[in-house]
Design a protein around this motif. Structure first.
Motif, PDB file in Angstrom:
ATOM      1  N   PHE A 116      80.730 -46.521  25.744  1.00 62.13           N
ATOM      2  CA  PHE A 116      79.986 -47.923  26.001  1.00 62.13           C
ATOM      3  C   PHE A 116      78.991 -47.893  26.708  1.00 62.13           C
ATOM      4  CE2 PHE A 116      84.619 -49.033  25.768  1.00 62.13           C
ATOM      5  CZ  PHE A 116      84.612 -49.763  24.632  1.00 62.13           C
ATOM      6  N   GLU A 117      77.606 -48.661  26.184  1.00 61.33           N
ATOM      7  CA  GLU A 117      76.310 -48.309  26.890  1.00 61.33           C
ATOM      8  C   GLU A 117      76.068 -47.017  27.187  1.00 61.33           C
ATOM      9  OE1 GLU A 117      75.572 -52.232  29.293  1.00 61.33           O
ATOM     10  OE2 GLU A 117      77.531 -51.366  29.955  1.00 61.33           O
ATOM     11  N   GLY A 118      76.452 -46.065  26.376  1.00 62.60           N
ATOM     12  CA  GLY A 118      75.927 -44.654  26.451  1.00 62.60           C
ATOM     13  C   GLY A 118      76.746 -43.870  27.221  1.00 62.60           C
ATOM     14  N   GLN A 119      77.753 -44.309  28.041  1.00 64.70           N
ATOM     15  CA  GLN A 119      78.759 -43.585  28.634  1.00 64.70           C
ATOM     16  C   GLN A 119      80.077 -43.754  28.465  1.00 64.70           C
ATOM     17  OE1 GLN A 119      77.585 -42.332  31.892  1.00 64.70           O
ATOM     18  NE2 GLN A 119      75.595 -42.805  31.381  1.00 64.70           N
ATOM     19  N   GLN A 120      80.573 -42.402  28.775  1.00 63.61           N
ATOM     20  CA  GLN A 120      82.214 -42.520  28.122  1.00 63.61           C
ATOM     21  C   GLN A 120      83.104 -42.893  29.360  1.00 63.61           C
ATOM     22  OE1 GLN A 120      82.237 -38.078  26.791  1.00 63.61           O
ATOM     23  NE2 GLN A 120      82.252 -38.969  24.813  1.00 63.61           N
ATOM     24  N   TYR A 121      84.160 -43.393  28.976  1.00 62.74           N
ATOM     25  CA  TYR A 121      84.998 -43.917  30.125  1.00 62.74           C
ATOM     26  C   TYR A 121      86.558 -43.448  29.220  1.00 62.74           C
ATOM     27  CZ  TYR A 121      81.321 -46.416  31.725  1.00 62.74           C
ATOM     28  OH  TYR A 121      79.943 -46.844  32.158  1.00 62.74           O
ATOM     29  N   LYS A 122      87.501 -43.423  30.329  1.00 63.48           N
ATOM     30  CA  LYS A 122      88.733 -43.108  29.718  1.00 63.48           C
ATOM     31  C   LYS A 122      89.944 -43.417  31.144  1.00 63.48           C
ATOM     32  CE  LYS A 122      89.177 -38.167  30.714  1.00 63.48           C
ATOM     33  NZ  LYS A 122      89.386 -36.755  29.986  1.00 63.48           N
ATOM     34  N   GLY A 123      91.103 -43.751  30.955  1.00 63.92           N
ATOM     35  CA  GLY A 123      92.206 -43.979  31.740  1.00 63.92           C
ATOM     36  C   GLY A 123      91.422 -44.915  33.012  1.00 63.92           C
ATOM     37  N   ARG A 124      91.741 -44.526  34.005  1.00 62.05           N
ATOM     38  CA  ARG A 124      91.452 -45.646  35.453  1.00 62.05           C
ATOM     39  C   ARG A 124      89.977 -46.064  35.195  1.00 62.05           C
ATOM     40  NH1 ARG A 124      93.009 -44.820  41.559  1.00 62.05           N
ATOM     41  NH2 ARG A 124      92.282 -46.780  42.225  1.00 62.05           N
ATOM     42  N   ALA A 125      89.034 -44.963  34.921  1.00 64.15           N
ATOM     43  CA  ALA A 125      87.724 -45.412  34.840  1.00 64.15           C
ATOM     44  C   ALA A 125      87.447 -46.555  33.825  1.00 64.15           C
ATOM     45  CB  ALA A 125      86.873 -44.146  34.696  1.00 64.15           C
ATOM     46  N   LEU A 126      88.269 -46.446  32.687  1.00 68.98           N
ATOM     47  CA  LEU A 126      87.938 -47.164  31.708  1.00 68.98           C
ATOM     48  C   LEU A 126      88.347 -48.641  32.120  1.00 68.98           C
ATOM     49  CD1 LEU A 126      87.185 -47.917  28.497  1.00 68.98           C
ATOM     50  CD2 LEU A 126      89.540 -47.376  27.979  1.00 68.98           C
ATOM     51  N   MET A 127      89.583 -48.875  32.697  1.00 74.45           N
ATOM     52  CA  MET A 127      89.937 -50.385  33.084  1.00 74.45           C
ATOM     53  C   MET A 127      89.057 -50.790  34.121  1.00 74.45           C
ATOM     54  SD  MET A 127      93.982 -49.399  33.312  1.00 74.45           S
ATOM     55  CE  MET A 127      94.532 -51.082  33.152  1.00 74.45           C
TER      56      MET A 127
END
Length: 635
Positions: free
Chosen positions: A417-428
């Motif tokens: 999203f918005e050029g950045q990758q997120y997963k797990g806790r960081a995504l939440m």
């Protein structure tokens, strides 16, 4: 240093040492009881009963206290005086002797359930008008008969002054307050049932709670924050279950939508309200059916515009209006044609199927203005945003509503999203920031944060949705079950694996000693599904209060109780009505499923609060030249 300065310093030192004594003594108290509930779905009376009886804890306490003094019937009667004091006392005449007995029993229960707390905490909970009297009655340590007449006189005078009714209500409320110290609500307060507003009012009066937001809560936040797509979903679900009175209670007038529906839509079996519709007349049913069609078509258009402007959402497969045949009776998906039923596409134009008509745009502007002008709704959404989180770590446990999106291999699903990758806790954490940003800018309707709040409702990487695609369109217009299938995220298989659950706890900075407490998905007990998974690391507690789900589950869901002795799930049977429960003393008789029994009674020092108190005490010790308290076990 002057004498005055020396005296002041000595006073400060004494104050600090007394505070150390207080802080370290509190840590030795028994851990207070936590109560967990999820998926309330607007079913206020069932929720209210569970809250009043604390998932059966009150009946257990009454039985423990009066096992050899009261019959089973008398214990049940006493319980209902605690659950519903206002209702029962208004209809029952009592003699003076009966009043004395009832008040004394209520005082005994109040004393029994308040023993975990400091006298200071109990005092703060007491209503000012009765504080002195209640303290005298609750702390009766004189085992001789020196004060027997004194205590009896209190009851006699209370009855004589016609205060017995009010005093009994005060005691009942205190019992409910003391039995459970903290309430955890794991989401989905809104939708399906008729009275989420009443639930919100009740929650706003709970002294200590937290909320993990559910997908149905987030679309209400989104609707108030300016997401037209969330607004359409909120209204569509409200109309689907025929609860237009909720809109009335929030001061939202649907007349413009009704006129638009009457002008362009006709009766349609796919859009008639479902569930309990006995309160609706034929004319009201027809109005709702037409409004339901109108807002659904608007929703699909608005969602199509979001999908087109946010290609990184990867939702192009949900653009279905441009996959309709010219006669609007067939849908082509992956090269295969599917016949459609009960269509209502008369305001979907071939040249630009996702463009709103002027009439639709005016209706939506009017509805959004009303949502954002509702003071009652604003109070409720303010509370949700202030108290709500997407996840919570509490006493070494991890709480959340939906899932942690994963790959089938057990890795956390990455989303960009918005050029950045997120997963797990960081995504939440990223989604949480979006919710607050959208809420803080309610007049901005098509920004990234506002679109993300809608994505949380139905996007593949959403921790609240937990599926690949939402097939609302297909379920309305096609009878082909192949089109209805919504593939669940791999998380729902992985959560039965202990190693995966431990990995999940570690992702959130917790140890393998904790639990994951999860809502969102009904436990299909009728098909043999169990709420305890992964060797006890995963506890699923969908409250199951939504009546449409009870045919699938066979029960009214689970709640969870965590006290100083044990952790256990409570399976509930469906609730009838408040009136029936009171008239027949018909309780929700809970069935306990033990998760864990503690070898030693848990203390405050074993909790997050206790650890904080310990840190405060150690800081004070160091400040005044004392070593940290040694690790000793006090029995």
């Amino acid at each position: 240093m002057t004498q005055a300065q020396a005296t002041s310093s000595q006073d400060q030192r004494m104050d600090a040492l007394i505070e150390i004594i207080n802080l370290e003594a509190i840590q030795q108290l028994p851990k207070a009881t936590e109560h967990f509930i999820s998926d309330l779905h607007g079913e206020f009376e069932a929720f209210d009963h569970i809250l009043r009886n604390c998932s059966g804890v009150i009946s257990l306490k009454v039985n423990e206290l009066f096992d050899n003094q009261l019959t089973e019937a008398e214990q049940k009667e006493l319980c209902f005086y605690i659950y519903y004091p206002e209702d029962l006392l208004a209809t029952v005449e009592k003699s003076n002797a009966e009043w004395y007995q009832l008040l004394d029993h209520l005082v005994q229960v109040t004393r029994f359930v308040s023993t975990k707390y400091t006298r200071s905490k109990v005092r703060k909970a007491l209503p000012q008008a009765y504080a002195y009297i209640l303290e005298e009655l609750l702390y009766q340590y004189d085992e001789t008969d020196n004060k027997e007449e004194y205590y009896k006189s209190i009851y006699v005078t209370i009855v004589d002054l016609d205060l017995a009714n009010n005093f009994a209500i005060v005691l009942a409320n205190l019992i409910q307050r003391f039995v459970v110290d903290h309430l955890h609500v794991l989401g989905d307060i809104y939708d399906r049932g008729p009275d989420p507003d009443k639930i919100m009012d009740k929650l706003m009066d709970v002294p200590s709670l937290d909320i993990q937001l559910g997908n149905h809560d987030v679309i209400w936040i989104g609707a108030y924050s300016g997401s037209i797509a969330c607004l359409c979903n909120v209204l569509r679900i409200t109309l689907r279950y025929g609860h237009t009175e909720l809109m009335d209670k929030y001061g939202i007038d649907l007349s413009r939508l009704a006129k638009y529906g009457e002008r362009y839509y006709v009766d349609n079996p796919a859009f008639r309200p479902k569930g309990d519709t006995l309160h609706l007349t034929e004319d009201e049913t027809l109005d709702i059916t037409r409004m339901h069609q109108a807002i659904s078509i608007m929703q699909f258009k608005i969602e199509g515009e979001i999908i087109k402007r946010r290609p990184e959402f990867n939702m192009e497969s949900r653009l279905l209006f441009d996959k309709l045949s010219a006669d609007r009776q067939t849908l082509t998906v992956n090269g295969k044609d599917y016949p459609l039923d009960n269509t209502c596409f008369q305001k979907v134009y071939e040249e630009d199927p996702y463009e709103l008509t002027l009439g639709e745009e005016l209706v939506l502007r009017d509805l959004l203005h009303q949502f954002q002008s509702s003071e009652n709704l604003k109070q409720h959404i303010d509370f949700l945003v202030r108290e709500g989180t997407l996840y919570l770590t509490y006493n070494e446990n991890l709480l959340f509503h939906g899932c942690i999106p994963c790959t089938p291999e057990g890795e956390f699903l990455e989303a960009t999203f918005e050029g950045q990758q997120y997963k797990g806790r960081a995504l939440m954490d990223y989604f949480t920031e979006a919710i607050h940003k959208a809420y803080d800018q309610p007049t901005v309707y098509d920004d990234y944060a506002t679109d993300l709040v809608w994505y949380l409702w139905c996007g593949e990487a959403s921790n609240l949705f937990g599926k690949k695609t939402m097939k609302t369109f297909e379920r309305y217009f096609s009878s082909d079950k192949e089109l209805h299938y919504e593939a669940k995220n791999a998380y729902y298989k992985l959560r039965s694996d202990e190693a995966f659950c431990i990995k999940l706890l570690q992702e959130f900075g917790l140890t393998a000693d904790g639990y994951i407490i999860n809502g969102h998905t009904p436990v299909k007990t009728i098909k043999g599904e169990l709420p305890i998974k992964a060797s006890g690391k995963m506890l699923v507690i969908d409250g199951g209060l939504a009546k449409p789900y009870q045919k699938e589950t066979g029960i009214a869901g689970y709640t969870l109780v965590d006290n100083s002795h044990e952790v256990y799930l409570v399976a509930h049977q469906p609730f009838t009505t408040k009136e029936d429960a009171i008239a027949n003393y018909r309780d929700i008789l809970p069935t306990q499923e033990i998760v864990a029994k503690r070898d030693k009674r848990a203390k405050v020092l074993n909790t997050d609060i206790g650890k904080g108190l310990g840190q405060q005490a150690n800081r004070l010790r160091f400040s005044w030249g004392h070593d940290e308290r040694p690790e000793i076990e006090i029995d």
